[in-house]
Enzyme design. Sequence first.
Site, PDB file in Angstrom:
ATOM      1  N   GLY A 145       6.684   0.121  11.059  1.00  0.00           N
ATOM      2  CA  GLY A 145       5.906  -1.118  11.018  1.00  0.00           C
ATOM      3  C   GLY A 145       6.756  -2.271  10.523  1.00  0.00           C
ATOM      4  N   GLY A 200       5.576  -5.595   9.982  1.00  0.00           N
ATOM      5  CA  GLY A 200       4.834  -6.754   9.477  1.00  0.00           C
ATOM      6  C   GLY A 200       5.381  -7.105   8.105  1.00  0.00           C
ATOM      7  N   HIS A 218     -14.913 -10.670   8.746  1.00  0.00           N
ATOM      8  CA  HIS A 218     -14.624 -12.054   8.358  1.00  0.00           C
ATOM      9  C   HIS A 218     -15.782 -12.949   8.798  1.00  0.00           C
ATOM     10  CE1 HIS A 218     -12.629 -15.930   8.004  1.00  0.00           C
ATOM     11  NE2 HIS A 218     -11.645 -15.345   7.355  1.00  0.00           N
ATOM     12  N   ARG A 247     -16.070 -13.268   1.012  1.00  0.00           N
ATOM     13  CA  ARG A 247     -16.259 -13.095   2.445  1.00  0.00           C
ATOM     14  C   ARG A 247     -17.465 -12.240   2.811  1.00  0.00           C
ATOM     15  NH1 ARG A 247      -9.985 -12.554   4.464  1.00  0.00           N
ATOM     16  NH2 ARG A 247      -9.597 -14.781   4.208  1.00  0.00           N
ATOM     17  N   HIS A 257     -12.228  -7.672  10.578  1.00  0.00           N
ATOM     18  CA  HIS A 257     -11.033  -8.420  10.222  1.00  0.00           C
ATOM     19  C   HIS A 257      -9.983  -7.634   9.443  1.00  0.00           C
ATOM     20  CE1 HIS A 257      -8.612 -11.823   9.195  1.00  0.00           C
ATOM     21  NE2 HIS A 257      -8.865 -11.754   7.907  1.00  0.00           N
ATOM     22  N   GLU A 284      -1.462  -3.186   4.419  1.00  0.00           N
ATOM     23  CA  GLU A 284      -2.882  -3.012   4.752  1.00  0.00           C
ATOM     24  C   GLU A 284      -3.254  -1.543   4.898  1.00  0.00           C
ATOM     25  OE1 GLU A 284      -4.340  -5.491   7.919  1.00  0.00           O
ATOM     26  OE2 GLU A 284      -6.299  -4.517   7.953  1.00  0.00           O
TER      27      GLU A 284
END
EC number: 1.3.5.1
Lengths: 285, 654
Positions: free
Chosen positions: B10, B12, B237, B298, B366, B404
């Site tokens: 990954g 990110g 979200h 949220r 989200h 995440e």
Amino acid sequence: MTTAIEPTKKHRIDFIKIRVRRQDGPGKKPYWELHKLPYEPELNVISILQMIAAQATTSDGKKVAPVTWDCGCLEEVCGACTMVINGKVRQSCSALVDRLLEDNPDEIVLEPMRKFPVLRDLMVDRQRLFHALKRVEAWVPVDGYYDMGPGDKQSREAQESNYPLSQCMSCGCCVDACPQYLKIEVARLDGESDEAFEKRKLAEYEAGFVGPHAISQAILFNNNPTGKVLEGERLDALSGEGGIQICGNAQNCVAVCPKEIPLTTSIARAGRATTLHVIKQWFEK
Amino acid sequence: MSEHRVVVIGGGLAGLASAMKLAELGVKVDLISLTPVKRSHSVCAQGGINSVNDSTRQLGDDEWKHLDDTVYGGDFLNHQPPVKEMAYWAPKVIDLMDRLGVTFNRTGEGFLDHRRFGGTLYKRTAFAGATTGQQLLYALDEQVRRWESEGMIKKYEFWDFLNPIVDETGRCRGAVAQDMVSMEIRAFPADAVVVATGGCGLVYGRSTMSVFCTGSAASRCFQSGAKYANGECIQVHPTAIPGSDKLRLMSESARGEGGRVWVPRKAQDPRPPMEIPENERYYFLEERYPAYGNLVPRDIATREIFDICVNDGLSVDPDKMCVYLDLTHIPRAELDRKLGGILEIYEKFQGVDPRDEPMRIFPAVHYSMGGLWADYVKSAEGGLESGAPENHMTNIEGLYAIGECDYHYHGANRLGANSLLSCIFTGLFTGPSILNYANNQKSGSNDVAPEVLSAAVAKEQKRHDDLLTGNPGSDENPYLIHQELGNLMTRVATVVRRNDQLADAIEKVKELHERAMKVNLSDSGSWTNQNVIFAKALQDMFPLAKTILQGALLRDECRGAHYKPDFEKPSLTAEDPAERRRQAEVWCDEFEANNERFLKSTIAGWNHDTQMPDITYEDVDTSLIPPRPRLYGLVGAEEIEEVWNERARAKAEG
């Protein structure tokens, strides 16, 4: 009341025709294929390609492999889904079908980008684009990642001129539209190892034009208070083979950039800086 | 020191931060990514990154309050030691990103500018326009490219991670991955493997996530024996732009910069929004939550928007559910400077200028608060023990999870602008831990038994070949099954959850899973075959989908994003003060009893025989900040708080 995009009532159609330029692999002969999908409002080219993948049948009912293409964020910030749509290079996620049909109700034409080797169908190999960022050392050479306190204070004006440059997503639209950026496709030789092929390919890329995006990144990092220490190396790269002198000032790059990055301003600044740099080096000899 | 080699899956923010930190520590890294790392999903993060800063400090803020806001916002399901460590690192992370050249917005004097985000009363969020994730990712991408040119990092882009390689002792010795262009399957031996593969939004079909956020990498670790925690905690979200291919995020920063959410008081008022006078607009978040207004956490904003459309019937559009998010009262120049990027997205995809007309938005899946279970070592100060090899190691020795796809930081609901922080923090912080782990081992990447590597490759090759040729008579289409799965999950496991629907959905998902194992591919070729790559990802979505549903079914309570109206605690109804006080006492008793039972992490283990997760529970470390009721907007909140505080004081003194 204004809604999203007005479905084009005047050329109301039942089906969308999509003509795709396909290619089964590198070095294979490209061919055209026609797909037909029932019209729905508010589609984009991505949803069309998704529907083609799910249906995997051409307009004359022939079973075919789904069209291969690259995509990621679908909101025009990753740059992955770039292709040539009705002759114009752009991201397919933000290519809205209702808009395309307004311009040409007969069909939507999808082709791969023109300056990169095709891997398959609409998917191309953009390694050269990223390699150009290495050529201009597009990074800030910090000492390390330990806590050393904050960076330098920077004016709002500096931020506002650098931020647009830092939005470059390496999509490749600028080089696709650039008449001076020529396609380099290196075929693997029989029995050539991964390493040898990679080395030969990168050497060919090194000799080619770096492209507007890389010139603009060089300017971005030359503007950074710490990035500046590599200014000389970056200007060396830009005044060497495949550097800024290749630019013919066609200004196509800035016209097609989806992020409206002032690429020609960067090129002009880089042009002045390299000229000064070369003269300075000449005096220092 | 002998040479170490680590595989990072990954590219990110978490994966890049990990790779560059490991390279700095002298570790060679093979970085495997489905996409060129510069195109990873972190680019989609818009609003900003949180940390205490000089200005907030002078208003009374400190790292402890950042910790407190994060765990209160997460409804106390967060593990507090890692959150504490993150909050204390946050200012350092921002400083580093600033030094790396991120074009953060500046104040007139040249300092970093900050905005306010949900779930806090302080302006903690540093930002770079409305493309903060993109800017942070690019800064790390540039550093990784620098290490790549020095030979410390080798990237494998367009490679799909297929499985960890686990030896006979249960230790992870590398990874198997597949070149998505040539379809070659190869083993990557390593001293340790770091999984930084993000969320699983594609399990819901359409979400705000990028197309490669299938969760397949985490699922493959899960099916190889790694535990998965809090799967049911999925953030929806509040504000996204509905689309047929994707639900595009409209950042919380739109509200942070003063955006107001409203609907016409009259249901489906046909007038254009700008012609509806102020007194005929219902600013429902501001009316219902006077303290936080449009910046409630949220989960709460999402439920209110859902409620106003579904239950009150006040959706702006009669056919499509949406509410207005209004920025038209803010000067254009300011909007362009602070929110340009996201306003362009709206304009490009909807054809309407949000500077002139309110945006139409609706909630969308989200973020995955849950993820792979991973360990940590608590320090004497209550944070994490720096350099402990166990930090972020899954229950498979040598396999780490960060970003995440871990599960510690965001509890049952993530605060805005904390995700970029947790990704970069976990990437940087775990570097020394992984190095120490590698140093402690007698064997490393160079001496993995060849038969272990070849067996791992052979297993994946068989799966691949079987998929290409295995189901000739079947008419199961992976894309259509994915649509069915997405529609089902979106219907039952997002904003409102009911046990009958969840139980029913589990049965349907079992059927879909069986059908997905029998897909017939329209492309059986051996070159750049996206069909087979997608089919594998689809099959691997099911263990996670089942874990989300099962976890949600068993969690009979409301916590953060997990909302079950059948188990909602009522507001206080009595008018008489004494009776109201008694109700508050009962409320608090029930709250404590519920925490006894459910203030626990859901831990799933994949059971290959039943093809279902086995669920157990694990205590959450709440040793730093005692859990307290989350009372945003509840009628009777004051009385409950009073009772609760009295009890807390009594406990502290007792």
